[in-house]
Design a protein around this motif. Structure first.
Motif, mmCIF file in Angstrom:
data_model
loop_
_atom_site.group_PDB
_atom_site.id
_atom_site.type_symbol
_atom_site.label_atom_id
_atom_site.label_comp_id
_atom_site.label_asym_id
_atom_site.label_seq_id
_atom_site.Cartn_x
_atom_site.Cartn_y
_atom_site.Cartn_z
ATOM 1 N N SER A 71 -52.425 53.600 -30.429
ATOM 2 C CA SER A 71 -53.135 54.764 -30.970
ATOM 3 C C SER A 71 -53.777 54.452 -32.321
ATOM 4 C CB SER A 71 -52.205 55.978 -31.075
ATOM 5 O OG SER A 71 -51.133 55.727 -31.969
ATOM 6 N N HIS A 114 -57.834 54.472 -33.175
ATOM 7 C CA HIS A 114 -58.379 55.226 -34.315
ATOM 8 C C HIS A 114 -59.226 54.296 -35.179
ATOM 9 C CE1 HIS A 114 -58.527 58.466 -37.258
ATOM 10 N NE2 HIS A 114 -58.310 57.539 -38.180
ATOM 11 N N GLU A 172 -47.328 50.294 -27.010
ATOM 12 C CA GLU A 172 -47.064 51.696 -26.685
ATOM 13 C C GLU A 172 -45.784 52.234 -27.332
ATOM 14 O OE1 GLU A 172 -47.232 51.861 -22.424
ATOM 15 O OE2 GLU A 172 -49.398 51.543 -22.417
ATOM 16 N N PRO A 199 -43.214 53.516 -30.266
ATOM 17 C CA PRO A 199 -43.416 54.249 -31.517
ATOM 18 C C PRO A 199 -43.389 53.309 -32.724
ATOM 19 C CG PRO A 199 -41.694 55.275 -30.182
ATOM 20 C CD PRO A 199 -42.031 53.959 -29.540
ATOM 21 N N GLN A 223 -48.783 57.104 -33.910
ATOM 22 C CA GLN A 223 -47.804 57.207 -32.828
ATOM 23 C C GLN A 223 -47.402 55.825 -32.305
ATOM 24 O OE1 GLN A 223 -49.152 59.681 -29.655
ATOM 25 N NE2 GLN A 223 -47.221 59.582 -28.561
ATOM 26 N N SER A 224 -48.377 54.923 -32.188
ATOM 27 C CA SER A 224 -48.101 53.587 -31.649
ATOM 28 C C SER A 224 -49.160 52.615 -32.151
ATOM 29 C CB SER A 224 -48.136 53.618 -30.113
ATOM 30 O OG SER A 224 -49.460 53.905 -29.660
ATOM 31 N N ASN A 229 -53.812 64.828 -38.143
ATOM 32 C CA ASN A 229 -53.656 64.002 -36.944
ATOM 33 C C ASN A 229 -52.829 62.737 -37.176
ATOM 34 O OD1 ASN A 229 -55.252 65.631 -35.161
ATOM 35 N ND2 ASN A 229 -57.046 64.933 -36.293
ATOM 36 N N ASN A 230 -52.240 62.584 -38.344
ATOM 37 C CA ASN A 230 -51.488 61.360 -38.637
ATOM 38 C C ASN A 230 -50.379 61.086 -37.632
ATOM 39 O OD1 ASN A 230 -52.955 60.348 -40.754
ATOM 40 N ND2 ASN A 230 -51.692 61.280 -42.335
ATOM 41 N N HIS A 231 -49.735 62.125 -37.161
ATOM 42 C CA HIS A 231 -48.666 61.920 -36.168
ATOM 43 C C HIS A 231 -49.223 61.233 -34.928
ATOM 44 C CE1 HIS A 231 -45.763 63.015 -32.980
ATOM 45 N NE2 HIS A 231 -44.899 62.708 -33.933
ATOM 46 N N LYS A 232 -50.403 61.654 -34.482
ATOM 47 C CA LYS A 232 -51.033 61.034 -33.313
ATOM 48 C C LYS A 232 -51.580 59.650 -33.650
ATOM 49 C CE LYS A 232 -52.404 65.366 -31.197
ATOM 50 N NZ LYS A 232 -53.518 66.244 -30.831
ATOM 51 N N ILE A 233 -52.204 59.518 -34.825
ATOM 52 C CA ILE A 233 -52.802 58.249 -35.228
ATOM 53 C C ILE A 233 -51.745 57.154 -35.302
ATOM 54 C CG2 ILE A 233 -53.941 57.029 -37.132
ATOM 55 C CD1 ILE A 233 -55.331 59.775 -37.773
#
Length: 102
Positions: free
Chosen positions: A91, A95, A45, A47, A87-88, A81-85
């Motif tokens: 994530s 993906h 979880e 970053p 993120q950890s 969506n790379n920031h979300k993909i």
């Protein structure tokens, strides 16, 4: 001397347990980036970029390349969506589970 990941893990206490897919991805990242930590020490979880695991943009590109090679789909640099993909670990593993072809 401990790595930043080890120091962060020690300060944060026990980290959430990795799923088998997260463990596989952590192993891929440690090997591809020659990280000075074991895959099990990567908090799923935390970053990936900057604080947490401490990856930079070049590291993220290398991870994207290795993911493409291993899982048969491309992570595009222009994906909104790379920031979300990225993120950890969790994530990114989620993906990959949704898009992998191999």
């Amino acid at each position: 001397m401990s790595s930043p990941v080890q120091a962060l893990a020690a300060a944060a206490g026990p980290s959430p347990e990795q799923s088998p897919a997260e463990r596989e991805l952590a192993e891929l990242m440690v090997q591809a980036l020659s990280l000075e930590t074991s895959p099990a020490e990567i908090d799923p979880e935390a970053p990936l970029y900057g604080e947490g695991l401490g990856l930079d943009s070049i590291d993220i590109l290398e991870v994207a390349l290795e993911v493409s090679r291993k899982y048969g789909f491309q992570l595009r640099s222009d994906d909104e969506n790379n920031h979300k993909i990225f993120q950890s670990l969790r994530s990114l593993a989620a993906h990959i589970a949704q898009h992998r072809t191999t």
